[in-house]
Design a protein around this motif. Structure first.
Motif, short mmCIF file in Angstrom:
data_model
loop_
_atom_site.label_atom_id
_atom_site.label_comp_id
_atom_site.label_asym_id
_atom_site.label_seq_id
_atom_site.Cartn_x
_atom_site.Cartn_y
_atom_site.Cartn_z
N LEU A 28 0.85 -1.18 0.00
CA LEU A 28 0.00 0.00 0.00
C LEU A 28 0.89 1.23 0.00
CD1 LEU A 28 -2.88 1.20 0.29
CD2 LEU A 28 -2.47 1.21 2.76
N ALA A 29 0.66 2.14 -0.95
CA ALA A 29 1.45 3.37 -1.04
C ALA A 29 0.51 4.57 -0.96
CB ALA A 29 2.21 3.40 -2.36
N SER A 30 0.88 5.54 -0.12
CA SER A 30 0.09 6.75 0.00
C SER A 30 0.47 7.73 -1.09
CB SER A 30 0.33 7.38 1.38
OG SER A 30 -0.28 8.64 1.44
N GLY A 31 -0.51 8.46 -1.58
CA GLY A 31 -0.25 9.47 -2.59
C GLY A 31 -0.80 10.83 -2.19
N ALA A 32 -1.32 10.96 -0.97
CA ALA A 32 -2.00 12.22 -0.61
C ALA A 32 -1.74 12.65 0.81
CB ALA A 32 -3.49 12.08 -0.84
N LEU A 33 -0.54 12.44 1.33
CA LEU A 33 -0.23 12.97 2.66
C LEU A 33 -0.03 14.47 2.53
CD1 LEU A 33 2.29 10.39 4.11
CD2 LEU A 33 -0.10 10.68 4.69
N THR A 34 -0.73 15.22 3.35
CA THR A 34 -0.64 16.67 3.27
C THR A 34 -0.74 17.28 4.66
OG1 THR A 34 -1.68 18.66 2.38
CG2 THR A 34 -3.12 16.81 2.76
N GLY A 35 -0.12 18.41 4.84
CA GLY A 35 -0.17 19.11 6.12
C GLY A 35 -1.31 20.11 6.20
N LYS A 36 -2.19 20.12 5.20
CA LYS A 36 -3.30 21.06 5.19
C LYS A 36 -4.29 20.74 6.31
CE LYS A 36 -3.28 22.06 0.25
NZ LYS A 36 -4.07 22.00 -0.99
N ASP A 37 -4.92 21.80 6.82
CA ASP A 37 -5.97 21.65 7.83
C ASP A 37 -7.14 20.90 7.18
OD1 ASP A 37 -8.50 22.27 9.22
OD2 ASP A 37 -7.25 23.55 10.47
N PRO A 38 -7.57 19.76 7.74
CA PRO A 38 -8.62 18.97 7.10
C PRO A 38 -9.97 19.68 7.03
CG PRO A 38 -8.03 18.04 9.23
CD PRO A 38 -7.07 19.15 8.96
N THR A 40 -10.37 23.33 6.92
CA THR A 40 -10.32 24.57 6.13
C THR A 40 -9.58 24.41 4.81
OG1 THR A 40 -8.26 25.37 7.10
CG2 THR A 40 -10.31 25.93 8.26
N GLY A 41 -8.70 23.43 4.72
CA GLY A 41 -7.88 23.25 3.52
C GLY A 41 -6.68 24.17 3.48
N ASP A 42 -6.49 24.98 4.54
CA ASP A 42 -5.35 25.89 4.61
C ASP A 42 -4.10 25.17 5.11
OD1 ASP A 42 -6.97 28.00 3.81
OD2 ASP A 42 -7.46 28.57 5.88
N LEU A 43 -2.94 25.59 4.62
CA LEU A 43 -1.67 25.02 5.05
C LEU A 43 -1.09 25.92 6.16
CD1 LEU A 43 0.43 22.78 4.50
CD2 LEU A 43 1.57 24.39 2.98
N PRO A 44 -0.96 25.40 7.40
CA PRO A 44 -0.39 26.21 8.48
C PRO A 44 1.05 26.61 8.16
CG PRO A 44 -1.39 24.21 9.35
CD PRO A 44 -1.35 24.07 7.87
N SER A 45 1.47 27.73 8.73
CA SER A 45 2.82 28.21 8.46
C SER A 45 3.89 27.45 9.25
CB SER A 45 2.93 29.71 8.77
OG SER A 45 2.60 29.95 10.12
N ASP A 46 3.50 26.82 10.37
CA ASP A 46 4.53 26.12 11.17
C ASP A 46 4.48 24.61 10.93
OD1 ASP A 46 3.16 25.02 14.09
OD2 ASP A 46 2.04 26.46 12.89
N LEU A 47 5.67 24.01 10.96
CA LEU A 47 5.83 22.59 10.67
C LEU A 47 5.09 21.70 11.67
CD1 LEU A 47 7.11 20.35 8.99
CD2 LEU A 47 9.13 20.53 10.44
N ALA A 48 5.11 22.05 12.95
CA ALA A 48 4.45 21.21 13.96
C ALA A 48 2.96 21.07 13.66
CB ALA A 48 4.66 21.80 15.35
N ALA A 49 2.31 22.13 13.27
CA ALA A 49 0.87 22.07 12.94
C ALA A 49 0.65 21.25 11.67
CB ALA A 49 0.31 23.47 12.78
N GLN A 50 1.54 21.36 10.69
CA GLN A 50 1.42 20.57 9.46
C GLN A 50 1.54 19.08 9.76
OE1 GLN A 50 3.97 21.94 6.26
NE2 GLN A 50 3.60 24.08 6.82
#
Length: 56
Positions: A28-38, A40-50
């Motif tokens: 099984l391979a993932s193709g959609a790992l993202t740090g976006k807020d699930p 709002t869809g916004d990408l937080p500016s800090d790595l810990a939140a992502q």
């Protein structure tokens, strides 16, 4: 050779025509790992939140 099976669970999407995951035989391979807020869809500016969003 086993055929690839695309996996697209509800609520997870990708901007490109790439499945959220793919399965080939036992792999099984993932193709959609993202740090976006699930929500709002916004990408937080800090790595810990992502990183927290990836595991949400």
């Amino acid at each position: 050779m086993p055929q690839r099976v695309s996996i697209n669970p509800p609520g997870i999407s990708h901007e490109n025509p790439i499945p959220a995951a793919s399965r080939i035989g036992p792999f099984l391979a993932s193709g959609a790992l993202t740090g976006k807020d699930p929500e709002t869809g916004d990408l937080p500016s800090d790595l810990a939140a992502q990183v927290a969003n990836v595991f949400t």
